[in-house]
Design a protein around this motif. Structure first.
Motif, PDB file in Angstrom:
ATOM      1  N   UNK A   1       0.891  -1.226  -0.144  1.00 46.91           N
ATOM      2  CA  UNK A   1      -0.021   0.061  -0.063  1.00 46.91           C
ATOM      3  C   UNK A   1       0.937   1.331   0.113  1.00 46.91           C
ATOM      4  N   UNK A   2       2.033   1.213  -0.078  1.00 49.74           N
ATOM      5  CA  UNK A   2       3.081   2.478   0.093  1.00 49.74           C
ATOM      6  C   UNK A   2       3.007   3.094  -1.077  1.00 49.74           C
ATOM      7  N   UNK A   3       3.214   2.480  -2.390  1.00 50.74           N
ATOM      8  CA  UNK A   3       3.277   2.915  -3.516  1.00 50.74           C
ATOM      9  C   UNK A   3       2.991   1.855  -4.678  1.00 50.74           C
ATOM     10  N   UNK A   4       2.978   2.133  -5.927  1.00 51.19           N
ATOM     11  CA  UNK A   4       2.812   1.085  -6.991  1.00 51.19           C
ATOM     12  C   UNK A   4       4.006   0.174  -7.159  1.00 51.19           C
ATOM     13  N   UNK A   5       3.764  -1.148  -6.883  1.00 47.06           N
ATOM     14  CA  UNK A   5       5.087  -2.040  -6.979  1.00 47.06           C
ATOM     15  C   UNK A   5       5.260  -2.571  -5.333  1.00 47.06           C
ATOM     16  N   UNK A   6       4.929  -1.463  -4.323  1.00 46.87           N
ATOM     17  CA  UNK A   6       5.557  -2.219  -2.969  1.00 46.87           C
ATOM     18  C   UNK A   6       5.129  -3.345  -2.594  1.00 46.87           C
ATOM     19  N   UNK A   7       5.979  -4.269  -1.771  1.00 48.12           N
ATOM     20  CA  UNK A   7       5.526  -5.384  -1.214  1.00 48.12           C
ATOM     21  C   UNK A   7       5.959  -5.550   0.197  1.00 48.12           C
ATOM     22  N   UNK A   8       5.285  -6.242   0.873  1.00 50.87           N
ATOM     23  CA  UNK A   8       5.923  -6.936   1.804  1.00 50.87           C
ATOM     24  C   UNK A   8       6.333  -8.360   1.787  1.00 50.87           C
ATOM     25  N   UNK A   9       7.230  -8.931   2.630  1.00 46.89           N
ATOM     26  CA  UNK A   9       7.816 -10.361   2.247  1.00 46.89           C
ATOM     27  C   UNK A   9       7.777 -11.399   3.459  1.00 46.89           C
ATOM     28  N   UNK A  10       7.364 -12.495   3.188  1.00 43.52           N
ATOM     29  CA  UNK A  10       7.462 -13.635   4.302  1.00 43.52           C
ATOM     30  C   UNK A  10       8.486 -14.611   3.837  1.00 43.52           C
ATOM     31  N   UNK A  11       9.495 -14.897   4.556  1.00 42.37           N
ATOM     32  CA  UNK A  11      10.433 -15.758   3.718  1.00 42.37           C
ATOM     33  C   UNK A  11      10.599 -16.929   5.003  1.00 42.37           C
ATOM     34  N   UNK A  12      10.964 -18.320   4.285  1.00 37.77           N
ATOM     35  CA  UNK A  12      11.328 -19.462   5.028  1.00 37.77           C
ATOM     36  C   UNK A  12      12.821 -19.790   4.467  1.00 37.77           C
ATOM     37  N   UNK A  13      13.710 -19.985   5.669  1.00 37.97           N
ATOM     38  CA  UNK A  13      14.970 -20.320   5.452  1.00 37.97           C
ATOM     39  C   UNK A  13      15.555 -21.160   6.699  1.00 37.97           C
ATOM     40  N   UNK A  14      16.114 -22.184   6.534  1.00 37.51           N
ATOM     41  CA  UNK A  14      16.888 -22.781   7.480  1.00 37.51           C
ATOM     42  C   UNK A  14      15.859 -23.018   8.822  1.00 37.51           C
ATOM     43  N   UNK A  15      14.783 -23.509   8.493  1.00 36.81           N
ATOM     44  CA  UNK A  15      13.939 -23.572   9.411  1.00 36.81           C
ATOM     45  C   UNK A  15      13.207 -22.482  10.325  1.00 36.81           C
ATOM     46  N   UNK A  16      13.412 -21.161   9.867  1.00 36.76           N
ATOM     47  CA  UNK A  16      12.947 -20.230  10.409  1.00 36.76           C
ATOM     48  C   UNK A  16      12.044 -19.378   9.386  1.00 36.76           C
ATOM     49  N   UNK A  17      10.996 -18.530  10.073  1.00 39.27           N
ATOM     50  CA  UNK A  17      10.060 -17.528   9.272  1.00 39.27           C
ATOM     51  C   UNK A  17      10.484 -16.334   9.633  1.00 39.27           C
ATOM     52  N   UNK A  18      10.596 -15.382   8.620  1.00 41.95           N
ATOM     53  CA  UNK A  18      10.980 -14.167   8.707  1.00 41.95           C
ATOM     54  C   UNK A  18      10.111 -13.191   7.764  1.00 41.95           C
ATOM     55  N   UNK A  19       9.090 -12.377   8.558  1.00 39.88           N
ATOM     56  CA  UNK A  19       8.326 -11.115   7.989  1.00 39.88           C
ATOM     57  C   UNK A  19       8.896  -9.811   7.877  1.00 39.88           C
ATOM     58  N   UNK A  20       9.197  -9.379   6.644  1.00 37.65           N
ATOM     59  CA  UNK A  20       9.698  -8.061   6.331  1.00 37.65           C
ATOM     60  C   UNK A  20       8.483  -7.067   5.856  1.00 37.65           C
ATOM     61  N   UNK A  21       8.094  -5.982   6.635  1.00 35.50           N
ATOM     62  CA  UNK A  21       6.810  -5.367   6.324  1.00 35.50           C
ATOM     63  C   UNK A  21       7.213  -4.388   4.964  1.00 35.50           C
ATOM     64  N   UNK A  22       8.506  -4.164   4.661  1.00 36.92           N
ATOM     65  CA  UNK A  22       8.744  -3.006   3.603  1.00 36.92           C
ATOM     66  C   UNK A  22       8.271  -1.760   4.371  1.00 36.92           C
ATOM     67  N   UNK A  23       7.795  -0.860   3.572  1.00 41.82           N
ATOM     68  CA  UNK A  23       7.089   0.346   3.885  1.00 41.82           C
ATOM     69  C   UNK A  23       5.571  -0.106   3.726  1.00 41.82           C
ATOM     70  N   UNK A  24       4.897   0.127   4.760  1.00 42.11           N
ATOM     71  CA  UNK A  24       3.492  -0.401   4.536  1.00 42.11           C
ATOM     72  C   UNK A  24       2.453   0.545   5.230  1.00 42.11           C
ATOM     73  N   UNK A  25       1.255   0.616   4.474  1.00 41.90           N
ATOM     74  CA  UNK A  25       0.339   1.385   5.085  1.00 41.90           C
ATOM     75  C   UNK A  25      -0.974   0.790   4.457  1.00 41.90           C
ATOM     76  N   UNK A  26      -2.126   0.683   5.633  1.00 38.29           N
ATOM     77  CA  UNK A  26      -3.420   0.158   5.189  1.00 38.29           C
ATOM     78  C   UNK A  26      -4.443   1.003   4.932  1.00 38.29           C
ATOM     79  N   UNK A  27      -3.879   2.591   5.018  1.00 35.96           N
ATOM     80  CA  UNK A  27      -4.813   3.793   4.743  1.00 35.96           C
ATOM     81  C   UNK A  27      -4.907   4.457   3.446  1.00 35.96           C
ATOM     82  N   UNK A  28      -4.024   3.936   2.730  1.00 34.95           N
ATOM     83  CA  UNK A  28      -4.047   4.752   1.354  1.00 34.95           C
ATOM     84  C   UNK A  28      -5.524   4.715   0.581  1.00 34.95           C
ATOM     85  N   UNK A  29      -5.719   5.929   0.294  1.00 35.81           N
ATOM     86  CA  UNK A  29      -6.860   5.746  -0.321  1.00 35.81           C
ATOM     87  C   UNK A  29      -7.021   5.268  -1.928  1.00 35.81           C
ATOM     88  N   UNK A  30      -6.060   5.179  -2.339  1.00 32.45           N
ATOM     89  CA  UNK A  30      -5.775   5.056  -3.792  1.00 32.45           C
ATOM     90  C   UNK A  30      -5.201   3.423  -4.138  1.00 32.45           C
TER      91      UNK A  30
END
Length: 441
Positions: A147-176
């Motif tokens: 929701x930050x800009x066109x093309x922007x994403x968050x990521x959830x990653x699995x590696x070596x038995x771990x799970x990692x969340x990266x929000x990137x730049x995030x907003x749930x309040x974009x009107x567009x």
């Protein structure tokens, strides 16, 4: 065990770069710059660059993207995983950064060949949103719109038995722009191991509606005095949203728009998958709303300096949208020169102004440059306190690292959140870190 190493972005605003290292897997989340002084770069460890299995880029903004060529300069041979829309945008940010370093006299620690060496792989071609896929052997990933800009994403990653969340730049309040909540994407009842969370607004608990109400009153006050409001905004991102908002809110007020912002609006039509399906204000199809806006016959778009001077001379109370939120460009400074001697006018900044930029200097000492008013009021494109709370609920993790704000602010936010979390979740830890620090998880 895995380790998070902060090359930048925690305890500061800018140069986001987070390394995840295990026994065999090494991943990098973003690699940006900071527009302070002559420019600051991530604290890259050259020996680790050669070990990287993959690099992820959450979005195109310079504080997340523009140091990536340094990796190729240092011998990285792998790919950069991002969206096709982000890859299409980054060139303009590289060009802007190159111009900034030339003006500031700072070195550019890579060459054009290093930029051209970047090999992109596209998240949105590898898998649909909210779907797991293999990045490289031993690494899986999932992505969602942030929701930050066109093309922007968050990521959830699995590696070596771990799970990692990266929000990137995030907003749930974009009107567009649409966002995909991470709530419910993990079917397991257990916590994720690590969450790196956008906390750019720190302890600020106000909603977007709160911000818009104050923006509206501030702009209206200037217009009622017959003044002009100068709104410097990025060419892509909040600028397009604020345009739509302004045309709805100030229906009888002339609004002048620099061409770069309309180009950004037109780009949205070529990638409508990033738009909200419906306009929350009218309930109408969002893509149709953007198309309707671009067809307006009353758009005032100067083509050259003579047009700008004519409009400045003929328009009274009016709103002026220009590109370059930090006012470093010649055009932004030209506009300021035209307005600075009239106290009725207002320069209204709505985003981050890095130390040493013209926007920051204006805010700090406006009377040193002119008599027009200079104010800063946020338009939300990041997360504040309440948003971070919701994200920690949607994506519970054992270790939560608050990033994208100065250390003093993430310290305050951490203290506030710990008062609630410690009483309910004894397994949850919240961290306020700085560049060069490490966290084992």
């Amino acid at each position: 065990m895995m380790k998070l190493k902060v090359w930048g972005g925690a305890g500061e605003h800018g140069r986001s770069a987070y390394v995840l290292s295990g026994s065999d897997i090494h991943l990098l989340l973003d690699c940006g710059v900071k527009r302070e002084g002559a420019g600051e770069y991530p604290l890259i460890e050259p020996e680790l660059v050669l070990k990287l299995n993959a690099v992820f880029l959450s979005h195109a903004h310079e504080d997340h993207s523009v140091a990536i060529p340094m990796l190729y300069r240092l011998g990285y041979q792998g790919e950069v995983w991002t969206t096709r829309e982000t890859a299409a945008q980054v060139e303009s940010y590289f060009e802007s950064w190159r111009a900034f370093t030339e003006r500031s006299g700072g070195p550019l620690p890579y060459e054009e060949a290093d930029y051209k060496a970047i090999r992109y792989r596209f998240l949105d071609e590898a898998a649909a949103r909210l779907t797991w896929f293999e990045v490289v052997p031993g690494v899986e990933a999932m992505w969602g719109r942030s929701g930050h800009m066109a093309g922007s994403v968050w990521l959830l990653i699995r590696a070596e038995g771990k799970e990692i969340f990266y929000s990137g730049d995030y907003t749930a309040e974009s009107m567009l722009l649409e966002d995909d909540s991470p709530r419910g994407v993990r079917k397991e009842a257990i916590y994720a191991d690590l969450a790196i969370i956008d906390a750019a607004y720190g302890t600020d608990a106000e909603s977007q509606n709160d911000k818009l109400e104050l923006l509206e009153k501030t702009i209206r006050s200037t217009l009622d005095q017959g003044g002009k409001v100068l709104l410097p905004v990025p060419a892509t991102g909040r600028g397009q949203e604020m345009l739509l908002w302004a045309y709805r809110t100030y229906r009888d007020t002339p609004i002048v728009i620099e061409r770069g912002l309309l180009n950004g609006m037109e780009r949205l039509l070529s990638s409508p998958e990033w738009l909200r399906e419906r306009d929350g204000y009218t309930g109408r199809d969002m893509k149709a709303q953007v198309e309707r806006f671009l067809r307006r016959e009353d758009l005032l778009v100067p083509g050259h300096e003579d047009d700008r001077i004519r409009l400045l001379d003929t328009l009274g109370a009016s709103i002026w949208f220009i590109t370059d939120g930090m006012m470093q460009s010649e055009l932004a400074r030209w506009y300021y020169e035209q307005l600075r001697e009239d106290p009725r006018h207002l320069v209204l900044l709505t985003g981050h102004a890095s130390k040493g930029t013209f926007a920051e200097r204006l805010l700090r000492q406006p009377s040193a440059y002119g008599v027009c008013a200079v104010k800063k009021l946020k338009y939300k494109v990041h997360q504040g306190c309440e948003d971070v709370r919701r994200m920690m609920s949607a994506m519970p993790a054992r270790h939560n690292v608050l990033v994208h704000a100065v250390k003093e602010e993430t310290d305050r936010l951490r203290s506030r959140l710990l008062e609630e979390v410690e009483a309910a979740h004894d397994q949850v830890q919240i961290h306020s870190m700085s560049a060069s620090e490490e966290l084992w998880f």
